[in-house]
Scaffold this motif. Structure first.
Motif, PDB file in Angstrom:
ATOM      1  N   ASN A  28       0.838  -1.210   0.000  1.00 47.67           N
ATOM      2  CA  ASN A  28       0.000   0.000   0.000  1.00 47.67           C
ATOM      3  C   ASN A  28       0.875   1.263   0.000  1.00 47.67           C
ATOM      4  O   ASN A  28       1.026   1.941   1.026  1.00 47.67           O
ATOM      5  N   GLY A  29       1.413   1.564  -1.145  1.00 48.10           N
ATOM      6  CA  GLY A  29       2.258   2.748  -1.235  1.00 48.10           C
ATOM      7  C   GLY A  29       2.281   3.357  -2.620  1.00 48.10           C
ATOM      8  O   GLY A  29       1.530   2.950  -3.528  1.00 48.10           O
ATOM      9  N   TYR A  30       3.143   4.360  -2.781  1.00 51.36           N
ATOM     10  CA  TYR A  30       3.281   5.085  -4.052  1.00 51.36           C
ATOM     11  C   TYR A  30       4.766   5.159  -4.427  1.00 51.36           C
ATOM     12  O   TYR A  30       5.636   5.218  -3.557  1.00 51.36           O
ATOM     13  N   HIS A  31       4.966   5.214  -5.749  1.00 45.62           N
ATOM     14  CA  HIS A  31       6.314   5.403  -6.304  1.00 45.62           C
ATOM     15  C   HIS A  31       6.319   6.676  -7.142  1.00 45.62           C
ATOM     16  O   HIS A  31       5.625   6.752  -8.162  1.00 45.62           O
ATOM     17  N   TYR A  32       7.075   7.679  -6.688  1.00 43.69           N
ATOM     18  CA  TYR A  32       7.170   8.961  -7.384  1.00 43.69           C
ATOM     19  C   TYR A  32       8.500   8.992  -8.145  1.00 43.69           C
ATOM     20  O   TYR A  32       9.548   8.690  -7.578  1.00 43.69           O
ATOM     21  N   GLN A  33       8.412   9.384  -9.424  1.00 44.96           N
ATOM     22  CA  GLN A  33       9.621   9.360 -10.252  1.00 44.96           C
ATOM     23  C   GLN A  33       9.575  10.457 -11.299  1.00 44.96           C
ATOM     24  O   GLN A  33       8.562  10.661 -11.959  1.00 44.96           O
ATOM     25  N   GLU A  34      10.704  11.189 -11.423  1.00 45.79           N
ATOM     26  CA  GLU A  34      10.872  12.177 -12.478  1.00 45.79           C
ATOM     27  C   GLU A  34      11.477  11.509 -13.696  1.00 45.79           C
ATOM     28  O   GLU A  34      12.405  10.711 -13.569  1.00 45.79           O
ATOM     29  N   GLY A  35      10.978  11.902 -14.895  1.00 45.96           N
ATOM     30  CA  GLY A  35      11.507  11.346 -16.116  1.00 45.96           C
ATOM     31  C   GLY A  35      12.498  12.278 -16.787  1.00 45.96           C
ATOM     32  O   GLY A  35      13.022  13.215 -16.170  1.00 45.96           O
ATOM     33  N   ASP A  36      12.733  12.016 -18.079  1.00 45.78           N
ATOM     34  CA  ASP A  36      13.636  12.857 -18.853  1.00 45.78           C
ATOM     35  C   ASP A  36      12.979  14.172 -19.207  1.00 45.78           C
ATOM     36  O   ASP A  36      11.755  14.344 -19.132  1.00 45.78           O
ATOM     37  N   LYS A  37      13.815  15.122 -19.642  1.00 43.64           N
ATOM     38  CA  LYS A  37      13.321  16.431 -20.040  1.00 43.64           C
ATOM     39  C   LYS A  37      12.479  16.316 -21.311  1.00 43.64           C
ATOM     40  O   LYS A  37      12.711  15.456 -22.163  1.00 43.64           O
ATOM     41  N   ALA A  38      11.505  17.198 -21.442  1.00 43.33           N
ATOM     42  CA  ALA A  38      10.616  17.172 -22.601  1.00 43.33           C
ATOM     43  C   ALA A  38      11.342  17.673 -23.842  1.00 43.33           C
ATOM     44  O   ALA A  38      12.558  17.825 -23.859  1.00 43.33           O
ATOM     45  N   LYS A  39      10.580  17.956 -24.910  1.00 35.90           N
ATOM     46  CA  LYS A  39      11.177  18.370 -26.185  1.00 35.90           C
ATOM     47  C   LYS A  39      11.904  19.692 -26.055  1.00 35.90           C
ATOM     48  O   LYS A  39      11.706  20.455 -25.111  1.00 35.90           O
ATOM     49  N   LYS A  40      12.718  20.013 -27.055  1.00 39.50           N
ATOM     50  CA  LYS A  40      13.566  21.202 -26.997  1.00 39.50           C
ATOM     51  C   LYS A  40      12.747  22.489 -26.969  1.00 39.50           C
ATOM     52  O   LYS A  40      13.122  23.457 -26.339  1.00 39.50           O
ATOM     53  N   GLY A  41      11.646  22.506 -27.657  1.00 32.56           N
ATOM     54  CA  GLY A  41      10.839  23.742 -27.706  1.00 32.56           C
ATOM     55  C   GLY A  41      10.196  24.080 -26.378  1.00 32.56           C
ATOM     56  O   GLY A  41      10.017  25.246 -26.029  1.00 32.56           O
ATOM     57  N   GLU A  42       9.836  23.096 -25.610  1.00 36.13           N
ATOM     58  CA  GLU A  42       9.163  23.308 -24.322  1.00 36.13           C
ATOM     59  C   GLU A  42      10.207  23.474 -23.222  1.00 36.13           C
ATOM     60  O   GLU A  42      10.983  22.567 -22.952  1.00 36.13           O
ATOM     61  N   LYS A  43      10.183  24.658 -22.615  1.00 32.10           N
ATOM     62  CA  LYS A  43      11.187  24.968 -21.602  1.00 32.10           C
ATOM     63  C   LYS A  43      10.713  24.530 -20.217  1.00 32.10           C
ATOM     64  O   LYS A  43       9.553  24.731 -19.845  1.00 32.10           O
ATOM     65  N   GLU A  44      11.682  23.968 -19.439  1.00 32.07           N
ATOM     66  CA  GLU A  44      11.481  23.606 -18.032  1.00 32.07           C
ATOM     67  C   GLU A  44      10.253  22.725 -17.824  1.00 32.07           C
ATOM     68  O   GLU A  44       9.435  22.960 -16.933  1.00 32.07           O
ATOM     69  N   LYS A  45      10.107  21.745 -18.668  1.00 32.65           N
ATOM     70  CA  LYS A  45       9.017  20.787 -18.525  1.00 32.65           C
ATOM     71  C   LYS A  45       9.614  19.384 -18.450  1.00 32.65           C
ATOM     72  O   LYS A  45      10.403  18.996 -19.304  1.00 32.65           O
ATOM     73  N   TYR A  46       9.239  18.649 -17.395  1.00 30.82           N
ATOM     74  CA  TYR A  46       9.723  17.291 -17.154  1.00 30.82           C
ATOM     75  C   TYR A  46       8.522  16.360 -16.975  1.00 30.82           C
ATOM     76  O   TYR A  46       7.449  16.790 -16.476  1.00 30.82           O
ATOM     77  N   THR A  47       8.756  15.139 -17.312  1.00 33.86           N
ATOM     78  CA  THR A  47       7.709  14.141 -17.058  1.00 33.86           C
ATOM     79  C   THR A  47       7.773  13.702 -15.603  1.00 33.86           C
ATOM     80  O   THR A  47       8.859  13.526 -15.043  1.00 33.86           O
ATOM     81  N   PHE A  48       6.636  13.522 -14.976  1.00 27.40           N
ATOM     82  CA  PHE A  48       6.565  13.091 -13.581  1.00 27.40           C
ATOM     83  C   PHE A  48       5.497  12.016 -13.483  1.00 27.40           C
ATOM     84  O   PHE A  48       4.344  12.223 -13.907  1.00 27.40           O
ATOM     85  N   THR A  49       5.902  10.856 -12.957  1.00 25.82           N
ATOM     86  CA  THR A  49       4.967   9.725 -12.848  1.00 25.82           C
ATOM     87  C   THR A  49       4.769   9.361 -11.384  1.00 25.82           C
ATOM     88  O   THR A  49       5.704   9.382 -10.591  1.00 25.82           O
TER      89      THR A  49
END
Length: 613
Positions: free
Chosen positions: A212-233
């Protein structure tokens, strides 16, 4: 061997063995108290701990042997004196030296064994002991997860347990931070309400079964045009097994080659070689400074260049001699090979000899028959000679003239070059104007005229050369200092192998007279005497080692000073024991002091009676 000698050796061996092991145990206890923090809590097995203690006990043998000799000699002679056996031996005409003689033979054997152990056994034991201790010191502590504490035992992970149940298996409110990709800027965290933790059956993996828990994880950076956007799961789970490898908590044995060159792990021969190499390094540093100073001053530079020429000439001679020897050896080898080849060919080609001769004869006959004599054509030699002679004379005249011109040209060029060199040398020489006695000049600098001072910029050049020499000297001194300290340590370890062996015989001549004078056996009084004299020896050893390391005394002399202090003490005690005198006769001292007081009182009384008259 006489019965007295057998009896004395039997009386001596028993206390010697017991006191040796007691002294070894006491010295080992000191080691255990010092290194207990390095061994506890590192997951070291009982066998590894015993191995470390065994290696350290071998290194303490040269320390325990002198103590055993001292205590056992005091005990044996004290028991003989207490039971009046020593008095009966003396009345029978046996001197104290004759009584000590069998114990002296035994102590000489102990001396040789002490040197053998310190030269052959102790270096190996120190090497193994230091490597095992290094393994324990660099090893991580055993895994210990406590509640309410952030644990960093596993590399790249931080584990926090909110609560642990009494069974040490069930856990609650678990947080795991994964920092393995922290350098890449990625964040990963696991939270769980409850779970279990346990080791696998082979103790190679640590398992955390989370529920009964959660796993928080940041992914790779998004495309070059989009600034300061990361995937988060964010992943929800009902059950998650996190497995950790416990291999990093295992003790890895380091290679002993790493510590092999330490001075405590070398034998006498190896220490001699190490000291010789250190002396060569120090000499190379001093030679470098000499070269630098000699190059800065012209008179010294000339001497330096002359010395170098002599050294180079010697090296060239040695090289020529070596080359000659090599050539001679090669020639001899070639001759030997040729002889072997000729012998082998003669042995192998004896049968084929007549066939070869017949073939040669037939070949020679055919060649003779083929060749036919031809008459050479007649040529008018006189005409050819007359035509050729004038041409060669003209060519030779031209070449001789050209050679003379080239030689004259080269001579002129050399003369001009020498003149230019002389002019340059004269221009570089400082001119002094000494128009009065040298005593009247304040400094050497004032002997040069102002024009010369400005032309050569004497002050700045002198300052730069002085600074350069000073900096070079300071740098060499900084590099020589550690080398000298290292040399002192090498010398102390080298000669301490001899001093710790010889002190066994010295302690015999301290302990035996003390027992004969005091006439008390048992463990109490001999142990007190042994502690006093051994502590005196160790304190003197440390004191003179510090004096040698601070370069107050040469290391070769400082090592032998503790022994030189104890030898007169042993001589005084043996002479007093031979004369049946006490160590300190307080009655004589007190009577002398009282006599001095009475003499002073009589002087005062006489002076008082004279004044009254």
């Amino acid at each position: 061997m006489k019965t007295i000698d057998k009896y004395l050796i039997k009386q001596f061996i028993g206390p010697f063995i017991t006191t040796f092991f007691i002294a070894l145990f006491v010295l080992l206890m000191q080691f255990i108290w010092v290194y207990v923090d390095d061994m506890v809590g590192k997951g070291a097995g009982f066998g590894l701990v015993l191995e470390i203690i065994f290696y350290n006990s071998i290194s303490l043998i040269p320390w325990a042997l002198p103590i055993a000799i001292l205590i056992s000699s005091v005990m044996v002679m004290g028991n003989l004196g207490e039971r009046y056996e020593l008095a009966s031996l003396k009345s029978a005409g046996v001197s104290l030296i004759r009584v000590i003689l069998p114990m002296l033979y035994f102590s000489i054997g102990v001396t040789f064994f002490s040197f053998f152990s310190s030269n052959n056994l102790v270096p190996i034991a120190n090497l193994q002991f230091k490597s095992r201790l290094h393994d324990l010191r660099t090893q991580k502590p055993t895994l210990n997860l406590e509640e309410g504490v952030f644990n960093e035992d596993f590399k790249g992970f931080i584990i926090h347990i909110g609560k642990k149940e009494p069974d040490d298996r069930t856990i609650r409110d678990v947080i795991i931070y994964d920092h393995q990709d922290y350098n890449k800027g990625k964040f990963s965290m696991i939270t769980s309400e409850s779970g279990e933790m346990y080791m696998t059956t082979d103790n190679t993996y640590f398992v955390m079964n989370l529920k009964n828990g959660y796993h928080y994880q940041e992914g790779d950076k998004a495309k070059k045009g989009e600034k300061e956007k990361y995937t988060f799961t964010r992943t929800k789970f009902d059950e998650w097994k996190k497995v950790f490898d416990t291999g990093e908590f295992n003790i890895d044995m380091t290679d002993t080659e790493r510590f092999k060159n330490h001075y405590t792990m070398l034998s006498v021969r190896q220490l001699w070689n190490a000291i010789d190499s250190i002396d060569n390094r120090i000499g190379s540093y001093n030679a470098r400074l000499d070269e630098y100073v000699q190059k800065a001053f012209n008179p010294l530079k000339k001497k330096f260049l002359a010395k170098r020429k002599i050294e180079n000439a010697k090296k060239l001679k040695e090289q020529k001699q070596r080359s000659k020897q090599n050539l001679e050896s090669r020639k001899l080898e070639k001759k030997q090979k040729e002889k072997k080849d000729t012998v082998a060919s003669k042995l192998n080609l004896k049968d084929a000899k007549p066939i070869i001769t017949e073939e040669k004869k037939s070949k020679s006959k055919t060649t003779k028959s083929k060749k036919t004599p031809q008459k050479p054509k007649k040529v008018n030699k006189k005409k050819t000679k007359k035509r050729a002679k004038p041409k060669t004379k003209k060519a030779s005249n031209k070449t001789a003239k050209e050679k003379k011109e080239e030689a004259a040209r080269k001579k002129e060029e050399k003369r001009k070059a020498e003149v230019l060199k002389k002019e340059k040398a004269i221009s570089q020489i400082l001119k002094q104007e000494i128009d009065k006695p040298l005593k009247e000049f304040d400094t050497f600098y004032n002997t040069f005229p102002e024009a010369e001072r400005g032309r050569f910029n004497l002050k700045e050049r002198a300052k730069t050369t002085a600074r350069g020499i000073l900096n070079q000297a300071e740098a060499i001194q900084r590099s020589i200092g550690p080398k000298k300290e290292n040399r002192v340590k090498h010398v102390f370890v080298l000669y301490s192998k001899f001093t710790f062996a010889l002190v066994c015989c010295v302690f015999l001549f301290i302990g035996a007279p003390m027992g004969a004078i005091v006439r008390k056996g048992g463990f109490g009084y001999p142990l007190l005497i042994a502690i006093l004299f051994f502590m005196m020896f160790i304190i003197l050893n440390i004191l003179f080692q510090k004096l040698a390391e601070s370069f107050v005394l040469p290391a070769e002399i400082a090592v032998w000073c503790p022994l030189m202090v104890l030898i007169p003490v042993s001589y005084i005690l043996t002479t007093r024991a031979l004369k049946d005198k006490k160590i300190l006769n307080f009655d004589n001292y007190i009577s002398k002091i009282i006599g001095w007081f009475k003499y002073l009182q009589s002087l005062f009384n006489k002076s008082g009676s004279k004044e009254l008259n």
